[in-house]
Design an enzyme around this catalytic site. Structure first.
Site, PDB file in Angstrom:
ATOM      1  N   HIS A  34     119.405 -49.799 104.165  1.00  0.00           N
ATOM      2  CA  HIS A  34     118.514 -49.545 105.307  1.00  0.00           C
ATOM      3  C   HIS A  34     118.311 -50.880 106.013  1.00  0.00           C
ATOM      4  O   HIS A  34     118.906 -51.896 105.612  1.00  0.00           O
ATOM      5  CB  HIS A  34     117.203 -48.920 104.833  1.00  0.00           C
ATOM      6  CG  HIS A  34     116.562 -49.657 103.688  1.00  0.00           C
ATOM      7  ND1 HIS A  34     116.097 -50.955 103.807  1.00  0.00           N
ATOM      8  CD2 HIS A  34     116.336 -49.304 102.404  1.00  0.00           C
ATOM      9  CE1 HIS A  34     115.593 -51.338 102.647  1.00  0.00           C
ATOM     10  NE2 HIS A  34     115.741 -50.362 101.772  1.00  0.00           N
ATOM     11  N   HIS A  37     117.686 -54.102 103.875  1.00  0.00           N
ATOM     12  CA  HIS A  37     118.890 -54.745 103.336  1.00  0.00           C
ATOM     13  C   HIS A  37     119.634 -55.489 104.448  1.00  0.00           C
ATOM     14  O   HIS A  37     120.084 -56.623 104.266  1.00  0.00           O
ATOM     15  CB  HIS A  37     119.859 -53.704 102.774  1.00  0.00           C
ATOM     16  CG  HIS A  37     119.330 -52.896 101.627  1.00  0.00           C
ATOM     17  ND1 HIS A  37     119.077 -51.552 101.720  1.00  0.00           N
ATOM     18  CD2 HIS A  37     119.039 -53.245 100.348  1.00  0.00           C
ATOM     19  CE1 HIS A  37     118.656 -51.092 100.557  1.00  0.00           C
ATOM     20  NE2 HIS A  37     118.620 -52.100  99.702  1.00  0.00           N
ATOM     21  N   GLN A  61     119.640 -51.776  84.591  1.00  0.00           N
ATOM     22  CA  GLN A  61     118.256 -51.998  85.013  1.00  0.00           C
ATOM     23  C   GLN A  61     117.471 -50.693  85.142  1.00  0.00           C
ATOM     24  O   GLN A  61     116.306 -50.704  85.540  1.00  0.00           O
ATOM     25  CB  GLN A  61     118.201 -52.797  86.305  1.00  0.00           C
ATOM     26  CG  GLN A  61     118.649 -52.075  87.563  1.00  0.00           C
ATOM     27  CD  GLN A  61     118.733 -53.026  88.747  1.00  0.00           C
ATOM     28  OE1 GLN A  61     119.576 -53.915  88.805  1.00  0.00           O
ATOM     29  NE2 GLN A  61     117.824 -52.855  89.698  1.00  0.00           N
ATOM     30  N   SER A 186     115.213 -47.591  99.562  1.00  0.00           N
ATOM     31  CA  SER A 186     116.248 -46.556  99.367  1.00  0.00           C
ATOM     32  C   SER A 186     115.605 -45.291  98.807  1.00  0.00           C
ATOM     33  O   SER A 186     116.106 -44.184  99.009  1.00  0.00           O
ATOM     34  CB  SER A 186     117.317 -47.051  98.397  1.00  0.00           C
ATOM     35  OG  SER A 186     117.858 -48.263  98.861  1.00  0.00           O
TER      36      SER A 186
END
Ligand code: AMP
Length: 284
Positions: A34, A37, A61, A186
């Protein structure tokens, strides 16, 4: 724009750029890009000769009950956005090459990653430090750009880079927000229209803390109560934390003298959102 999947190939290409004495900026992402970023890539383009974005949904992660399988993957539109910005390289490695079957080495995250996200998402920062170090090895850039939206993540990476003497400068970039204040993420695409309205509670709680501080309330307990009230009004479905912390150590504070960071993690529907704001007290 070169899209590279192979690990040897990215290293060779970047080595080539380095020999040319050109400055390299890297932007690690998990894709589903988006404008937040893209702002990091823009910054890399402005400040460096060569901009490299990486797209890799890092499995280590994610906790066992987290959204790894359904994490949004939108590679074609991600590449289009990066191409439009003039990004030079995009590294999209296959998961089984990054973590081979016998992978067993991990980076123990620094102390600043103990609380908050570290406590609520066990193993999360271990996955982050490990993948970021791997990316720094493969792409020995001069500067790496991260978003302040993930405030504790930047603190963890800065500490790792200092502790392990990694010769790369870490730049933390401002959070890009929707016009009403919601931090771009996101995960926002998981929000229903109704959840989207309630998600604004995080921003309203953060701005309330800043306003109360400006009005002279410097007690963290009271600022935190104000944030929780605002989150309850939204209402969010649950609060993981809403705290005022030291900007460097991320330890809780009692009193704000000059500056502090307000951090929030809360759930709206099934979506977990985080946000933060650097608070500045009125000059005395
Ligand atoms: P992610 O793909 O979520 O791992 O994020 C990749 C990078 O983009 C991280 O450094 C994030 O902090 C950063 N980022 C995510 N959202 C935003 C935002 N709204 N504004 C600025 N940077 C962001």
């Amino acid at each position: 724009m070169k899209v590279i999947h192979d690990l040897n190939e990215i290293y060779t290409q970047i080595d080539f750029v380095r020999r040319d004495a050109r400055r390299i900026g890297v932007v690690p992402t998990m894709g589903a890009l988006h404008n937040g970023h893209l702002s990091l890539v823009q910054r890399a383009k402005q400040e460096c000769d060569v901009a490299v974005a990486t797209i890799f949904v890092n499995p280590t992660q994610f906790g066992p009950n987290e959204d790894l399988a359904k994490y949004p993957r939108t590679l074609e539109s991600d590449l289009e956005g990066l191409r439009q910005l003039g990004c030079d390289f995009v590294f999209v490695p296959p998961s089984d090459r990054v973590y081979r079957a016998n992978h067993s080495t991990f980076v123990e995250p620094p102390l600043v990653g103990k609380r908050w996200e570290g406590e609520l998402r066990p193993g999360h920062f271990r996955g982050v430090t490990t993948i970021v170090l791997k990316l720094f090895q493969l792409i020995p850039a001069h500067v790496a750009y991260f978003g302040r939206k993930d405030y504790q993540q930047v603190a963890v990476i800065r500490a790792m880079v200092d502790d392990l003497n990694i010769p790369i400068r870490i730049e933390a970039c401002a959070t890009v927000r929707e016009p009403d204040g919601l931090a771009m993420s996101s995960r926002n695409r998981y929000l229903s229209t109704e959840d989207r309205g309630r998600a604004l509670g995080l921003w309203l709680a953060l701005t309330k803390a800043q306003n109360c501080l400006m009005a002279g309330d410097t007690t963290c307990e009271s600022l935190e109560r104000g944030m929780r009230d605002e989150l309850a009004k939204a209402p969010v479905d649950s609060i993981d934390y809403a705290a005022i912390v030291d900007p460097v150590t991320m330890e809780p504070m009692r009193q704000v003298d000059e500056t502090a960071v307000a951090i929030i993690a809360a759930r709206v529907g099934s979506t977990r959102l985080i946000d933060n704001m650097t608070l500045v007290a009125n000059e005395k």
